[in-house]
Design a protein around this motif. Structure first.
Motif, PDB file in Angstrom:
ATOM      1  N   UNK A   1       0.832  -1.432  -0.054  1.00 23.39           N
ATOM      2  CA  UNK A   1       0.086   0.085   0.110  1.00 23.39           C
ATOM      3  C   UNK A   1       1.047   1.299   0.073  1.00 23.39           C
ATOM      4  N   UNK A   2       0.551   2.213  -0.828  1.00 20.51           N
ATOM      5  CA  UNK A   2       1.554   3.371  -1.033  1.00 20.51           C
ATOM      6  C   UNK A   2       0.562   4.696  -0.119  1.00 20.51           C
ATOM      7  N   UNK A   3       1.458   5.757   0.359  1.00 25.22           N
ATOM      8  CA  UNK A   3       1.050   6.816   0.862  1.00 25.22           C
ATOM      9  C   UNK A   3       0.117   7.418  -0.168  1.00 25.22           C
ATOM     10  N   UNK A   4      -1.051   7.889   0.438  1.00 30.76           N
ATOM     11  CA  UNK A   4      -2.100   8.583  -0.441  1.00 30.76           C
ATOM     12  C   UNK A   4      -2.736   9.817   0.862  1.00 30.76           C
ATOM     13  N   UNK A   5      -3.391  10.701   0.330  1.00 34.80           N
ATOM     14  CA  UNK A   5      -4.219  11.424   1.169  1.00 34.80           C
ATOM     15  C   UNK A   5      -5.146  10.834   2.175  1.00 34.80           C
ATOM     16  N   UNK A   6      -5.211  11.113   3.314  1.00 34.18           N
ATOM     17  CA  UNK A   6      -5.754  10.569   4.440  1.00 34.18           C
ATOM     18  C   UNK A   6      -5.381   9.147   4.805  1.00 34.18           C
ATOM     19  N   UNK A   7      -4.108   9.083   4.684  1.00 31.56           N
ATOM     20  CA  UNK A   7      -3.394   7.830   5.213  1.00 31.56           C
ATOM     21  C   UNK A   7      -2.816   8.080   6.489  1.00 31.56           C
ATOM     22  N   UNK A   8      -2.671   7.143   7.283  1.00 33.33           N
ATOM     23  CA  UNK A   8      -1.724   7.336   8.762  1.00 33.33           C
ATOM     24  C   UNK A   8      -0.585   6.907   8.092  1.00 33.33           C
ATOM     25  N   UNK A   9       0.519   7.496   8.449  1.00 35.16           N
ATOM     26  CA  UNK A   9       1.856   7.139   7.816  1.00 35.16           C
ATOM     27  C   UNK A   9       2.794   7.399   9.197  1.00 35.16           C
ATOM     28  N   UNK A  10       3.615   6.216   9.207  1.00 34.06           N
ATOM     29  CA  UNK A  10       4.759   6.166  10.337  1.00 34.06           C
ATOM     30  C   UNK A  10       5.954   6.029   9.647  1.00 34.06           C
ATOM     31  N   UNK A  11       6.890   6.803  10.048  1.00 34.57           N
ATOM     32  CA  UNK A  11       8.424   6.992   9.549  1.00 34.57           C
ATOM     33  C   UNK A  11       9.175   6.878  10.749  1.00 34.57           C
ATOM     34  N   UNK A  12      10.493   6.613  10.300  1.00 36.16           N
ATOM     35  CA  UNK A  12      11.509   7.000  11.012  1.00 36.16           C
ATOM     36  C   UNK A  12      12.298   7.777  10.320  1.00 36.16           C
ATOM     37  N   UNK A  13      13.082   8.780  10.982  1.00 31.90           N
ATOM     38  CA  UNK A  13      13.878   9.649  10.213  1.00 31.90           C
ATOM     39  C   UNK A  13      15.076  10.328  11.097  1.00 31.90           C
ATOM     40  N   UNK A  14      15.816  10.609  10.365  1.00 33.89           N
ATOM     41  CA  UNK A  14      17.123  11.577  10.794  1.00 33.89           C
ATOM     42  C   UNK A  14      16.953  12.933  10.256  1.00 33.89           C
ATOM     43  N   UNK A  15      16.991  13.860  10.954  1.00 31.48           N
ATOM     44  CA  UNK A  15      16.991  15.367  10.485  1.00 31.48           C
ATOM     45  C   UNK A  15      18.216  16.051  10.813  1.00 31.48           C
ATOM     46  N   UNK A  16      18.763  16.762   9.977  1.00 32.59           N
ATOM     47  CA  UNK A  16      19.989  17.377  10.012  1.00 32.59           C
ATOM     48  C   UNK A  16      19.816  18.616   9.180  1.00 32.59           C
TER      49      UNK A  16
ATOM     50  N   UNK B   1       9.840   4.582   5.531  1.00 34.43           N
ATOM     51  CA  UNK B   1       8.475   4.440   5.551  1.00 34.43           C
ATOM     52  C   UNK B   1       8.229   3.100   6.507  1.00 34.43           C
ATOM     53  N   UNK B   2       7.721   3.197   7.719  1.00 33.13           N
ATOM     54  CA  UNK B   2       7.634   2.013   8.596  1.00 33.13           C
ATOM     55  C   UNK B   2       6.287   1.417   8.359  1.00 33.13           C
ATOM     56  N   UNK B   3       5.079   2.236   7.981  1.00 34.89           N
ATOM     57  CA  UNK B   3       3.759   1.681   7.708  1.00 34.89           C
ATOM     58  C   UNK B   3       2.947   2.905   7.294  1.00 34.89           C
ATOM     59  N   UNK B   4       1.814   2.508   6.478  1.00 33.29           N
ATOM     60  CA  UNK B   4       0.833   3.296   6.077  1.00 33.29           C
ATOM     61  C   UNK B   4      -0.382   2.483   5.570  1.00 33.29           C
ATOM     62  N   UNK B   5      -1.385   3.184   6.160  1.00 25.07           N
ATOM     63  CA  UNK B   5      -2.710   2.595   6.154  1.00 25.07           C
ATOM     64  C   UNK B   5      -4.011   3.673   6.013  1.00 25.07           C
ATOM     65  N   UNK B   6      -5.079   3.568   5.663  1.00 24.78           N
ATOM     66  CA  UNK B   6      -6.013   4.362   5.388  1.00 24.78           C
ATOM     67  C   UNK B   6      -6.486   4.868   6.816  1.00 24.78           C
ATOM     68  N   UNK B   7      -6.555   6.005   6.961  1.00 31.00           N
ATOM     69  CA  UNK B   7      -7.073   6.411   8.264  1.00 31.00           C
ATOM     70  C   UNK B   7      -8.526   6.107   8.751  1.00 31.00           C
ATOM     71  N   UNK B   8      -8.905   6.039   9.981  1.00 31.73           N
ATOM     72  CA  UNK B   8     -10.135   5.724  10.396  1.00 31.73           C
ATOM     73  C   UNK B   8     -11.082   6.874  10.233  1.00 31.73           C
ATOM     74  N   UNK B   9     -12.448   6.515  10.111  1.00 32.38           N
ATOM     75  CA  UNK B   9     -13.217   7.826  10.293  1.00 32.38           C
ATOM     76  C   UNK B   9     -13.242   8.716  11.611  1.00 32.38           C
ATOM     77  N   UNK B  10     -12.960   8.014  12.795  1.00 34.88           N
ATOM     78  CA  UNK B  10     -12.566   8.753  13.820  1.00 34.88           C
ATOM     79  C   UNK B  10     -11.393   9.455  13.819  1.00 34.88           C
ATOM     80  N   UNK B  11     -10.178   9.019  13.140  1.00 34.62           N
ATOM     81  CA  UNK B  11      -8.988   9.753  12.944  1.00 34.62           C
ATOM     82  C   UNK B  11      -9.321  11.126  11.970  1.00 34.62           C
TER      83      UNK B  11
END
Length: 166
Positions: free
Chosen positions: A1-16, A141-151
């Protein structure tokens, strides 16, 4: 599943921050057990950050740079304010470098950084802490899924699995 609008996305990142000489200056990194989780496509993140993630899938990695203009803007040298010491009678005087949560006359929340403390006033910088910085992200990208109605109704993610309450 790819990241789209209204998805919940979890990422690991390093910011510099990328310095003018090309060197990287470490800012922050996600904890291995706690990825950064957010609701994609609702204006929570920098538009350029979301643009870079669009269409990615779990397990994919990417590095990208966001200029100051694409990020938090250029640093405004005149964005300093003197706060009266009376504001700090109950909480106590803040140390230099502290971040103060403030609210402007329109009700917008602003984090101000304490520049100087004197007996008469506390001088603060109203620029976003990342203003003027070129940001370099290394993400996975760790995970992506459609957001729930509540989210969607709440306007934020409820964790990777959608069950983290508040």
């Amino acid at each position: 599943m790819t990241i789209e609008k209204h998805h919940v996305v979890a990422v690991h990142y390093t910011l510099n921050a990328l310095e003018e000489n090309g060197e990287k200056s470490f800012i922050e990194k996600t904890d291995a057990d706690n990825p950064f989780t957010f609701l994609y496509g609702v204006g929570m993140m920098l538009p350029k950050f979301e643009e870079e993630l669009h269409g990615m899938a779990a397990g994919e990695q990417k590095s990208f740079t966001i200029t100051a203009e694409e990020g938090y803007g250029e640093k405004q040298e005149d964005a300093t304010v003197q706060l009266p010491v009376e504001m700090f009678e109950q909480s106590g005087m803040p140390p230099v470098g502290a971040i103060l949560p403030l609210q402007d006359p329109e009700g917008n929340h602003v984090n101000a950084v304490v520049l100087e403390v004197s007996p008469e006033a506390v001088s603060v910088d109203l620029n976003h802490p990342m203003a003027g910085k070129t940001l370099h992200f290394d993400i996975e990208v760790v995970a992506t899924r459609p957001a729930t109605e509540e989210e969607l109704a709440h306007g934020h993610a409820h964790g990777i699995d959608g069950n983290s309450g508040h």
